[in-house]
Design a protein around this motif. Sequence first.
Motif, PDB file in Angstrom:
ATOM      1  N   LYS A  18     -54.300  14.762  30.639  1.00  0.00           N
ATOM      2  CA  LYS A  18     -54.127  13.428  31.195  1.00  0.00           C
ATOM      3  C   LYS A  18     -54.356  12.382  30.100  1.00  0.00           C
ATOM      4  CE  LYS A  18     -56.250  14.876  35.541  1.00  0.00           C
ATOM      5  NZ  LYS A  18     -55.280  14.679  36.621  1.00  0.00           N
ATOM      6  N   THR A  19     -53.982  11.168  30.404  1.00  0.00           N
ATOM      7  CA  THR A  19     -54.294  10.070  29.504  1.00  0.00           C
ATOM      8  C   THR A  19     -55.655   9.530  29.898  1.00  0.00           C
ATOM      9  OG1 THR A  19     -51.952   9.542  29.546  1.00  0.00           O
ATOM     10  CG2 THR A  19     -53.429   7.914  28.568  1.00  0.00           C
ATOM     11  N   LEU A  20     -56.552   9.450  28.939  1.00  0.00           N
ATOM     12  CA  LEU A  20     -57.898   8.965  29.235  1.00  0.00           C
ATOM     13  C   LEU A  20     -58.185   7.713  28.425  1.00  0.00           C
ATOM     14  CD1 LEU A  20     -60.829   9.345  30.399  1.00  0.00           C
ATOM     15  CD2 LEU A  20     -61.313  10.677  28.351  1.00  0.00           C
ATOM     16  N   LEU A  21     -58.624   6.684  29.140  1.00  0.00           N
ATOM     17  CA  LEU A  21     -59.056   5.475  28.457  1.00  0.00           C
ATOM     18  C   LEU A  21     -60.501   5.264  28.857  1.00  0.00           C
ATOM     19  CD1 LEU A  21     -58.373   2.954  26.782  1.00  0.00           C
ATOM     20  CD2 LEU A  21     -57.630   1.841  28.884  1.00  0.00           C
ATOM     21  N   MET A  22     -61.398   5.205  27.884  1.00  0.00           N
ATOM     22  CA  MET A  22     -62.794   5.034  28.266  1.00  0.00           C
ATOM     23  C   MET A  22     -63.514   3.980  27.448  1.00  0.00           C
ATOM     24  SD  MET A  22     -64.214   8.669  26.909  1.00  0.00           S
ATOM     25  CE  MET A  22     -65.924   8.328  26.754  1.00  0.00           C
ATOM     26  N   VAL A  23     -64.461   3.338  28.107  1.00  0.00           N
ATOM     27  CA  VAL A  23     -65.390   2.449  27.425  1.00  0.00           C
ATOM     28  C   VAL A  23     -66.665   3.236  27.269  1.00  0.00           C
ATOM     29  CG1 VAL A  23     -66.853   0.428  27.732  1.00  0.00           C
ATOM     30  CG2 VAL A  23     -64.437   0.299  28.312  1.00  0.00           C
ATOM     31  N   GLU A  24     -67.244   3.213  26.097  1.00  0.00           N
ATOM     32  CA  GLU A  24     -68.464   3.992  25.937  1.00  0.00           C
ATOM     33  C   GLU A  24     -69.312   3.361  24.830  1.00  0.00           C
ATOM     34  OE1 GLU A  24     -69.652   6.935  27.820  1.00  0.00           O
ATOM     35  OE2 GLU A  24     -71.252   5.954  26.704  1.00  0.00           O
ATOM     36  N   HIS A  25     -70.630   3.504  24.970  1.00  0.00           N
ATOM     37  CA  HIS A  25     -71.526   3.007  23.943  1.00  0.00           C
ATOM     38  C   HIS A  25     -72.064   4.129  23.067  1.00  0.00           C
ATOM     39  CE1 HIS A  25     -71.754  -1.228  24.519  1.00  0.00           C
ATOM     40  NE2 HIS A  25     -71.978  -1.116  25.826  1.00  0.00           N
ATOM     41  N   ILE A  72     -60.879  11.447  39.521  1.00  0.00           N
ATOM     42  CA  ILE A  72     -59.789  12.348  39.120  1.00  0.00           C
ATOM     43  C   ILE A  72     -59.222  13.136  40.306  1.00  0.00           C
ATOM     44  CG2 ILE A  72     -60.529  12.586  36.726  1.00  0.00           C
ATOM     45  CD1 ILE A  72     -61.093  15.588  38.619  1.00  0.00           C
ATOM     46  N   ALA A  73     -59.918  13.056  41.481  1.00  0.00           N
ATOM     47  CA  ALA A  73     -59.520  13.898  42.622  1.00  0.00           C
ATOM     48  C   ALA A  73     -58.050  13.749  42.982  1.00  0.00           C
ATOM     49  CB  ALA A  73     -60.382  13.584  43.836  1.00  0.00           C
ATOM     50  N   GLY A  74     -57.576  12.495  43.015  1.00  0.00           N
ATOM     51  CA  GLY A  74     -56.205  12.244  43.458  1.00  0.00           C
ATOM     52  C   GLY A  74     -55.144  12.732  42.490  1.00  0.00           C
ATOM     53  N   GLY A  75     -55.562  13.223  41.340  1.00  0.00           N
ATOM     54  CA  GLY A  75     -54.603  13.761  40.389  1.00  0.00           C
ATOM     55  C   GLY A  75     -53.875  12.718  39.571  1.00  0.00           C
ATOM     56  N   ALA A  76     -54.472  11.517  39.426  1.00  0.00           N
ATOM     57  CA  ALA A  76     -53.843  10.471  38.608  1.00  0.00           C
ATOM     58  C   ALA A  76     -53.660  10.960  37.173  1.00  0.00           C
ATOM     59  CB  ALA A  76     -54.710   9.221  38.631  1.00  0.00           C
ATOM     60  N   ASP A  77     -52.548  10.579  36.538  1.00  0.00           N
ATOM     61  CA  ASP A  77     -52.336  11.018  35.143  1.00  0.00           C
ATOM     62  C   ASP A  77     -53.030  10.103  34.152  1.00  0.00           C
ATOM     63  OD1 ASP A  77     -50.061  12.228  36.538  1.00  0.00           O
ATOM     64  OD2 ASP A  77     -49.091  10.297  36.102  1.00  0.00           O
ATOM     65  N   VAL A  78     -53.365   8.905  34.611  1.00  0.00           N
ATOM     66  CA  VAL A  78     -54.052   7.989  33.709  1.00  0.00           C
ATOM     67  C   VAL A  78     -55.432   7.710  34.296  1.00  0.00           C
ATOM     68  CG1 VAL A  78     -53.996   5.739  32.601  1.00  0.00           C
ATOM     69  CG2 VAL A  78     -51.865   6.953  33.047  1.00  0.00           C
ATOM     70  N   VAL A  79     -56.463   8.020  33.517  1.00  0.00           N
ATOM     71  CA  VAL A  79     -57.826   7.891  34.023  1.00  0.00           C
ATOM     72  C   VAL A  79     -58.599   6.913  33.157  1.00  0.00           C
ATOM     73  CG1 VAL A  79     -59.974   9.134  34.460  1.00  0.00           C
ATOM     74  CG2 VAL A  79     -57.786  10.245  34.920  1.00  0.00           C
ATOM     75  N   LEU A  80     -59.220   5.935  33.820  1.00  0.00           N
ATOM     76  CA  LEU A  80     -60.050   4.965  33.108  1.00  0.00           C
ATOM     77  C   LEU A  80     -61.508   5.222  33.471  1.00  0.00           C
ATOM     78  CD1 LEU A  80     -57.228   3.582  32.985  1.00  0.00           C
ATOM     79  CD2 LEU A  80     -58.356   1.416  33.390  1.00  0.00           C
ATOM     80  N   LEU A  81     -62.336   5.487  32.473  1.00  0.00           N
ATOM     81  CA  LEU A  81     -63.756   5.710  32.750  1.00  0.00           C
ATOM     82  C   LEU A  81     -64.581   4.632  32.052  1.00  0.00           C
ATOM     83  CD1 LEU A  81     -64.036   9.601  32.280  1.00  0.00           C
ATOM     84  CD2 LEU A  81     -63.640   8.328  34.396  1.00  0.00           C
ATOM     85  N   ASN A  94     -53.236   2.231  41.820  1.00  0.00           N
ATOM     86  CA  ASN A  94     -53.768   3.585  41.971  1.00  0.00           C
ATOM     87  C   ASN A  94     -52.674   4.546  42.438  1.00  0.00           C
ATOM     88  OD1 ASN A  94     -55.117   5.661  44.090  1.00  0.00           O
ATOM     89  ND2 ASN A  94     -56.414   5.352  42.304  1.00  0.00           N
ATOM     90  N   ARG A  95     -51.844   4.083  43.376  1.00  0.00           N
ATOM     91  CA  ARG A  95     -50.789   4.956  43.902  1.00  0.00           C
ATOM     92  C   ARG A  95     -49.742   5.274  42.840  1.00  0.00           C
ATOM     93  NH1 ARG A  95     -49.888   1.579  49.465  1.00  0.00           N
ATOM     94  NH2 ARG A  95     -52.029   1.760  50.211  1.00  0.00           N
ATOM     95  N   ARG A  96     -49.663   4.442  41.790  1.00  0.00           N
ATOM     96  CA  ARG A  96     -48.715   4.732  40.706  1.00  0.00           C
ATOM     97  C   ARG A  96     -49.318   5.665  39.669  1.00  0.00           C
ATOM     98  NH1 ARG A  96     -44.798  -0.114  40.266  1.00  0.00           N
ATOM     99  NH2 ARG A  96     -44.899  -0.771  42.425  1.00  0.00           N
ATOM    100  N   GLY A  97     -50.521   6.133  39.936  1.00  0.00           N
ATOM    101  CA  GLY A  97     -51.055   7.168  39.058  1.00  0.00           C
ATOM    102  C   GLY A  97     -52.112   6.717  38.074  1.00  0.00           C
ATOM    103  N   LEU A  98     -52.807   5.616  38.414  1.00  0.00           N
ATOM    104  CA  LEU A  98     -53.908   5.202  37.548  1.00  0.00           C
ATOM    105  C   LEU A  98     -55.187   5.159  38.377  1.00  0.00           C
ATOM    106  CD1 LEU A  98     -53.983   2.481  34.868  1.00  0.00           C
ATOM    107  CD2 LEU A  98     -55.693   2.387  36.663  1.00  0.00           C
ATOM    108  N   SER A  99     -56.219   5.776  37.852  1.00  0.00           N
ATOM    109  CA  SER A  99     -57.467   5.827  38.594  1.00  0.00           C
ATOM    110  C   SER A  99     -58.607   5.409  37.680  1.00  0.00           C
ATOM    111  CB  SER A  99     -57.682   7.254  39.089  1.00  0.00           C
ATOM    112  OG  SER A  99     -58.749   7.283  39.997  1.00  0.00           O
TER     113      SER A  99
END
Lengths: 446, 250
Positions: free
Chosen positions: B198-205, B163-172, B78-83
């Motif tokens: 940002k980079t967004l990676l998401m799982v979704e149905h 997203i609060a912490g400002g991570a550039d990579v977000v996994l939802l 997380n501290r390296r920018g992934l949330s």
Amino acid sequence: MSADADTLPRVTAATADVTPPRPFLREHWPWLAAILIAVVMPWFFFNWSTGRHSGFVLTMLSEIGLMTIFALSFNMQMGHTGLLSFGHAILFGLGGYCTAHALNAIKDGGLWLPTELVPLVGGVGGLFFGILFGYLATKQRATAFAMITMGMGELVAAAALMFMGFFGGEGGVSTNRVTGVSLLGASYSSSWQVYYLIVVWVVICVVLMRLQTMTPLGRMANACRDNFERAQFVGYDPRMVRFYQFMLSGFFAGIAGGLYAILYEIVTFDTVAAPKSATALLATYIGGAGGFFGPILGTILVVLLQSGVSLLSNAWLLYVGVLFIIMVMFAPGGIVGLIGAHAPIARIGRLRELAVPYIRVLIPGLFTMLGVVALVELASFTTIGASQGKKLAVGGLAVDTATALPWIVAAAALLLGGFWLRREAAAFRRRWDALMDEAKAQGAAV
Amino acid sequence: MSDVAISLKSVRKSFGATEIIRGVDLDIPKGQRHAIIGPNGAGKTTLFNLISGRFPVTSGTIALNGTPISGLAPHEINRRGLSRSFQITSIFPRMTVFENIRCGLLWARGYRYSFWHLLGRQKSLNEQSERLLERLNLGARRNLPAGLLSYAEQRALEVGITIAGGADVVLLDEPTAGMSHSETDYAVSLIRSVTEGKTLLMVEHDMSVIFGLADVITVLVYGEVIASDVPSRIRANKAVQEAYLGTEAA
């Protein structure tokens, strides 16, 4: 990474931060009132004809003071971080031992420290052992943490009887608080001076512990309690949060232990033993672990039971146990939780309507309680009391525990009171639920 | 190299004898909105758990912005920018909505384990939390314990914490699962706005969410990537239709 939400387009203007500042008095009056009560309390028991303070009351109030710090430090782990410790007394007791040794060193001239600051030695001792034991215990959480702290408690209690040099064996470490070194020129030879010293330290510690809940560490402790996994994914190592919290808690427990050493001038192994840890747990649970104030109320109640009721009854510990079970079963939020539950009804201004139902519950409740107390006392007087040569007397009237009548009266009070209480409790619940529904309907529930 | 936000190289994960992730290679360029779809049990959430450090990989490597992160603890990643967010809502239920958001900001703002800053006095931190709260449309709920929010509000709060912490990579992980149509529409616009740049990676149905948000879709079936392409070509892909869309969209 640092390109945070600040750089995002502002959709709305920043709203004014939190609540407008309230006058200091308006916001903090309960605290100031509590301090005032603590200051004047001994004078209610002052014997004006002999010009002496009541030693018993002063000791009891001092005990309440230092146990307040102890219980609050326990709640830094339990209520705030979700860490149930069964060995919290080791931090208290070890702080006490350090203080006793420091006092002796001051007396010998090997160390210069004014008596007012001596509790800090306990604090530093508590901090040191907090780091030591916390480093190991906080590797785990939940049940594993509880088990480790229990083991540590047993370990230190056993060590206290083995290492004579530091712990003084069974006899403990005796000391003398009258060191002749003071910032205020006080000798601390009389117990009222010690009491006021304790009051000052309690105020300092309570304020510091309260403020600690409002810091990033304090809040993240709550976060780790609520959801440690989430805390990890906002960048916090829950283990470190637990560790720092444990360590700080050790500091305050150590101060309490230091005050204990000053108050009693002796520290024995029961300051580190399990019953001492249990006292903090009882006080915290009975008062309520959820809020900050709970442990303070719980401590007052438990110490009163301990010092007051123990004079009247051999079975005082049994009453503490019963109270604990009742609280855990019926009011898991403790006294503070019970009071807080009334908030929605108070908000719609209908608290008054509970007065009559309360009285109707209290009367049979009192009966039931008297029945229980009478049975317990009868039993305790036929066993322990008899061996101590004591006789049971109610209002100057001697009661022969060997006859059937008192037993029948007590049992009848318990049974009838209990039956009556059940009926009234059901009626009370209906009234309560109706008022709660009303409060919810008016949106005052939260 | 540094154009790739997340890079997976022959990542495998077994639980006991069962191999859930069976050699996944995937590169997600910076700034891309990337969706992972696949039938139930395909290993989508497991893949998330591997990337975010919740589980260790059995073999293979995962890199974030070019540096390997496999084997690191979640908070270090997380501290390296992934949330990330969770499939099952994960918030701090007993703390207020405002506190939840603020907790998401603390580490990124450098407060670490401080017990000497009084949060009430951290003006810029509080304002930032407040602004984010407004963006999430939760301003009116700020003092409510988060556990008392409605389901959709809790989901929005979780996106906020993420997203609060400002991570550039977000996994939802299934951010719109269980939401009504209007709630979903709102969530999609929220996600689009807060993940801007940002980079967004998401799982979704929900297919409408995926085709509305994703630049690239990866299809995962039984722990293997069977296709990874832009939405229009995924839609036309025969193998995908057979394995996934054919059954689900019918």
